[in-house]
Design an enzyme around this catalytic site. Structure first.
Site, mmCIF file in Angstrom:
data_model
loop_
_atom_site.group_PDB
_atom_site.id
_atom_site.type_symbol
_atom_site.label_atom_id
_atom_site.label_comp_id
_atom_site.label_asym_id
_atom_site.label_seq_id
_atom_site.Cartn_x
_atom_site.Cartn_y
_atom_site.Cartn_z
ATOM 1 N N ASP A 1 68.589 62.646 46.935
ATOM 2 C CA ASP A 1 69.481 61.793 47.731
ATOM 3 C C ASP A 1 70.327 60.859 46.861
ATOM 4 O O ASP A 1 70.659 59.744 47.271
ATOM 5 C CB ASP A 1 68.679 60.968 48.767
ATOM 6 C CG ASP A 1 67.862 61.872 49.666
ATOM 7 O OD1 ASP A 1 68.339 62.971 49.995
ATOM 8 O OD2 ASP A 1 66.740 61.473 50.031
ATOM 9 N N LYS B 1 74.421 63.911 45.596
ATOM 10 C CA LYS B 1 74.865 65.175 44.981
ATOM 11 C C LYS B 1 75.940 65.854 45.833
ATOM 12 O O LYS B 1 76.926 66.354 45.323
ATOM 13 C CB LYS B 1 73.667 66.138 44.815
ATOM 14 C CG LYS B 1 72.604 65.620 43.877
ATOM 15 C CD LYS B 1 71.391 66.533 43.829
ATOM 16 C CE LYS B 1 70.583 66.570 45.097
ATOM 17 N NZ LYS B 1 69.858 65.342 45.444
ATOM 18 N N GLY C 1 69.086 67.769 52.078
ATOM 19 C CA GLY C 1 70.078 67.303 53.040
ATOM 20 C C GLY C 1 71.197 66.659 52.252
ATOM 21 O O GLY C 1 70.986 65.641 51.590
ATOM 22 N N HIS C 2 72.353 67.299 52.250
ATOM 23 C CA HIS C 2 73.486 66.795 51.474
ATOM 24 C C HIS C 2 74.594 66.386 52.443
ATOM 25 O O HIS C 2 75.059 67.207 53.227
ATOM 26 C CB HIS C 2 74.000 67.868 50.511
ATOM 27 C CG HIS C 2 72.974 68.300 49.504
ATOM 28 N ND1 HIS C 2 73.195 69.293 48.583
ATOM 29 C CD2 HIS C 2 71.717 67.852 49.259
ATOM 30 C CE1 HIS C 2 72.116 69.442 47.830
ATOM 31 N NE2 HIS C 2 71.204 68.579 48.221
ATOM 32 N N GLN D 1 67.275 68.301 45.648
ATOM 33 C CA GLN D 1 66.224 67.371 45.211
ATOM 34 C C GLN D 1 66.659 66.671 43.909
ATOM 35 O O GLN D 1 67.846 66.486 43.697
ATOM 36 C CB GLN D 1 64.867 68.085 45.047
ATOM 37 C CG GLN D 1 64.261 68.522 46.380
ATOM 38 C CD GLN D 1 64.816 69.837 46.908
ATOM 39 O OE1 GLN D 1 64.925 70.802 46.183
ATOM 40 N NE2 GLN D 1 65.177 69.881 48.170
HETATM 41 P P1 GDP Z 1 72.138 64.210 48.224
HETATM 42 O O1 GDP Z 1 70.898 64.753 48.850
HETATM 43 O O2 GDP Z 1 71.955 63.901 46.769
HETATM 44 O O3 GDP Z 1 73.354 65.049 48.485
HETATM 45 O O4 GDP Z 1 72.395 62.794 48.921
HETATM 46 P P2 GDP Z 1 72.366 62.512 50.501
HETATM 47 O O5 GDP Z 1 73.630 63.028 51.077
HETATM 48 O O6 GDP Z 1 71.085 62.936 51.102
HETATM 49 O O7 GDP Z 1 72.308 60.928 50.505
HETATM 50 C C1 GDP Z 1 73.337 60.158 50.000
HETATM 51 C C2 GDP Z 1 73.902 59.301 51.165
HETATM 52 O O8 GDP Z 1 74.743 58.298 50.660
HETATM 53 C C3 GDP Z 1 74.779 60.100 52.117
HETATM 54 O O9 GDP Z 1 74.670 59.558 53.402
HETATM 55 C C4 GDP Z 1 76.202 59.884 51.562
HETATM 56 O O10 GDP Z 1 77.202 59.981 52.571
HETATM 57 C C5 GDP Z 1 76.090 58.487 51.065
HETATM 58 N N1 GDP Z 1 76.892 58.196 49.865
HETATM 59 C C6 GDP Z 1 77.184 58.997 48.820
HETATM 60 N N2 GDP Z 1 77.846 58.293 47.872
HETATM 61 C C7 GDP Z 1 77.959 57.029 48.342
HETATM 62 C C8 GDP Z 1 78.508 55.835 47.793
HETATM 63 O O11 GDP Z 1 79.020 55.789 46.686
HETATM 64 N N3 GDP Z 1 78.410 54.717 48.552
HETATM 65 C C9 GDP Z 1 77.830 54.705 49.788
HETATM 66 N N4 GDP Z 1 77.784 53.565 50.444
HETATM 67 N N5 GDP Z 1 77.299 55.821 50.332
HETATM 68 C C10 GDP Z 1 77.353 56.955 49.595
HETATM 69 P P1 IMO Z 2 68.030 66.388 48.569
HETATM 70 O O1 IMO Z 2 68.572 67.710 48.073
HETATM 71 C C1 IMO Z 2 64.672 63.629 48.884
HETATM 72 C C2 IMO Z 2 60.672 65.386 49.035
HETATM 73 C C3 IMO Z 2 59.885 65.236 50.325
HETATM 74 C C4 IMO Z 2 58.477 65.179 49.775
HETATM 75 C C5 IMO Z 2 58.524 66.146 48.588
HETATM 76 C C6 IMO Z 2 57.985 67.532 48.889
HETATM 77 O O2 IMO Z 2 68.630 65.942 49.843
HETATM 78 O O3 IMO Z 2 68.063 65.377 47.475
HETATM 79 P P2 IMO Z 2 58.923 69.586 50.296
HETATM 80 O O4 IMO Z 2 59.278 69.704 51.745
HETATM 81 O O5 IMO Z 2 60.052 69.881 49.382
HETATM 82 O O6 IMO Z 2 57.692 70.354 49.932
HETATM 83 O O7 IMO Z 2 58.536 68.032 50.111
HETATM 84 O O8 IMO Z 2 59.892 66.243 48.221
HETATM 85 N N1 IMO Z 2 62.003 66.002 49.193
HETATM 86 C C7 IMO Z 2 63.149 65.313 49.105
HETATM 87 N N2 IMO Z 2 63.378 63.999 48.951
HETATM 88 N N3 IMO Z 2 65.708 64.490 48.936
HETATM 89 C C8 IMO Z 2 65.505 65.812 49.057
HETATM 90 O O9 IMO Z 2 66.492 66.717 48.956
HETATM 91 C C9 IMO Z 2 64.170 66.283 49.196
HETATM 92 N N4 IMO Z 2 63.613 67.509 49.360
HETATM 93 C C10 IMO Z 2 62.283 67.320 49.336
HETATM 94 O O10 IMO Z 2 60.246 64.068 51.012
HETATM 95 O O11 IMO Z 2 58.226 63.891 49.253
HETATM 96 MG MG MG Z 3 69.685 64.360 50.496
#
Ligand code: GDP
Ligand code: IMO
Ligand code: MG
Length: 390
Positions: A11, A14, A38-39, A190
């Site tokens: 999170d 990416k 979840g991206h 991840q």
């Molecule tokens: P990922 O799993 O690495 O793709 O990250 P996620 O999308 O799960 O979580 C990142 C969250 O932060 C998402 O809701 C994005 O929309 C948000 N986000 C990404 N970059 C920024 C930023 O620079 N500032 C803020 N405030 N939100 C951001």
């Molecule tokens: P993105 O791509 C954050 C965490 C779960 C749990 C551990 C193992 O959005 O960054 P699993 O279901 O993979 O066996 O769970 O890994 N986890 C993540 N945490 N972002 C993710 O993906 C994750 N995918 C798995 O919360 O702690």
């Molecule tokens: Mg994510």
């Protein structure tokens, strides 16, 4: 060929950075994980929450689910249909490796049963990721290309029928792309500290999220890697259980959680929050061979008077060299902090480095210096255009 890798516990943003970089890419490839990821990509009024389909889809780029991915056919069909409903075309530009393994209903049940039986819960997403990889390693898994010879239930079969046009020898497609000089982005899911080998085991996921996994999970060779972009959130978050040395359980932690809207994209769980940890960043740099950083969510730190950054770990009176491999050490160490002055201004409208308050620039310089790595991108908001290139 450029690898985009999360430098923390996932999170990091990416999806946003891959979408940004996709403008100049020909191919975007997911190399590991499944729909535990979840991206989130935000473009103008549109929000995309992607779990399996690479973030390059938002720019209509060609994308691939590589051999290292585990895919739930039903979940993938749902995700593709949701994209079609929003006007996206996937035929002819989305491909699934015939070597990728399927997540089947028994894997979901097994994931939940194993988690229920653990005294120390990992906090899995319950998507069947671990059991699908277990079946792969045990050589009893079902590869996407061999779905017709496997005994699937009716719903899975119907989903595979729909996915059939996307199945391809993606490793070959990528080799040809490489030989033509096309630009390939490898999108990690991840993060480094959830890596099955290099993360905080057993509180990890079941794949190699770090850059080594990009080659094994796509069929592309290490010699083709030109750069590795580490995505580093300006603070730290973690969903699920496990050690977190810089975790804040006070008001500042709540502030980061609320300002950063830190809720899991896949499970909706509140993300644990803490200060930036440069011991982690340096380990991530070394494990992945990170050549440049993308620092995300810098805007979230606005309003803090002082910002702490962890620069060392102490354990039993000694400063640790390297990142501890033992869970017990991680749980009992003392993070050593450097305090940096904060800033009060909103960063949402900043579009170049010189727009940032001096203390925000100082914060970035501190990260670059302490990690011996340049910062190539700074993100100051979730939208595509809230990205600066120093
Ligand atoms: P990922 O799993 O690495 O793709 O990250 P996620 O999308 O799960 O979580 C990142 C969250 O932060 C998402 O809701 C994005 O929309 C948000 N986000 C990404 N970059 C920024 C930023 O620079 N500032 C803020 N405030 N939100 C951001
Ligand atoms: P993105 O791509 C954050 C965490 C779960 C749990 C551990 C193992 O959005 O960054 P699993 O279901 O993979 O066996 O769970 O890994 N986890 C993540 N945490 N972002 C993710 O993906 C994750 N995918 C798995 O919360 O702690
Ligand atoms: Mg994510």
């Amino acid at each position: 060929m450029q690898i985009i890798v999360g430098a923390q516990w996932g999170d990091e943003g990416k999806g946003k950075i891959v979408d940004y970089l996709s403008e100049h890419a020909d191919w975007i490839v997911r190399y590991q994980g499944g729909n535990n990821a979840g991206h989130t990509v935000i473009v103008g009024e549109e929000t995309f929450k992607l779990h399996l389909v690479p973030s390059g889809i938002c720019r209509n780029k060609r994308s691939i689910l590589g051999n290292g991915v585990v895919l739930n056919p039903i979940a993938l069909v749902n995700e593709l249909e949701a994209l079609h409903a929003r006007g996206f075309q996937t035929e002819g530009r989305f491909f699934i490796s015939e070597r990728a393994h399927l997540i089947l209903h028994q894997h979901l049940a097994q994931d939940q049963a194993e988690e229920a039986g653990r005294s120390q819960k990992v906090g899995t997403t319950g998507k069947g990721i671990g059991p699908a990889y277990m079946a792969k390693v045990a050589r009893s898994g079902v590869r996407a290309g061999a779905w017709q010879t496997a005994e699937l239930n009716a719903e899975e079969q119907a989903a595979m029928q729909k996915l059939r046009p996307y199945l391809a020898n993606t490793e070959h497609l990528l080799h040809e792309a490489l030989e033509k000089g096309e630009h390939i982005l490898l999108e990690g899911a991840q993060g480094t500290f959830l890596d099955i080998d290099h993360g905080t085991y057993p509180f990890v996921t079941s794949s190699n999220c770090s850059s080594g996994g990009a080659c094994t999970g796509s069929g592309l060779p290490p010699t083709a890697v030109r750069s590795v972009t580490g995505i580093l959130k300006a603070y730290t978050t973690r969903v699920g259980n496990g050690p977190f040395p810089t975790e804040l359980t006070d008001d500042t932690g709540t502030y980061l959680q609320q300002q950063g809207h830190e809720f899991g994209t896949t499970t909706g769980r509140i993300r644990r929050c803490g200060w930036l940890d440069l011991v982690m960043a340096n380990y991530a740099r070394r494990i992945n061979g990170i050549t440049e950083w993308a620092i995300t969510k810098l805007d979230v730190l606005s309003g803090l008077e002082q910002i702490q950054v962890c620069t060392a770990y102490q354990h039993q009176g000694q400063t640790l060299a390297g990142y501890p491999s033992q869970l017990q050490t991680l749980e009992n160490l003392t993070p050593i902090y450097t305090s940096l002055p904060g800033w009060s201004e909103s960063l949402a409208e900043c579009r170049q480095l010189s727009d940032l308050p001096a203390n925000a620039r100082h914060y970035l310089n501190f990260i670059a210096e302490q990690t011996h790595t340049p910062i190539a991108y700074v993100s100051v908001g979730p939208e595509r255009n809230q990205t600066l290139m120093p």
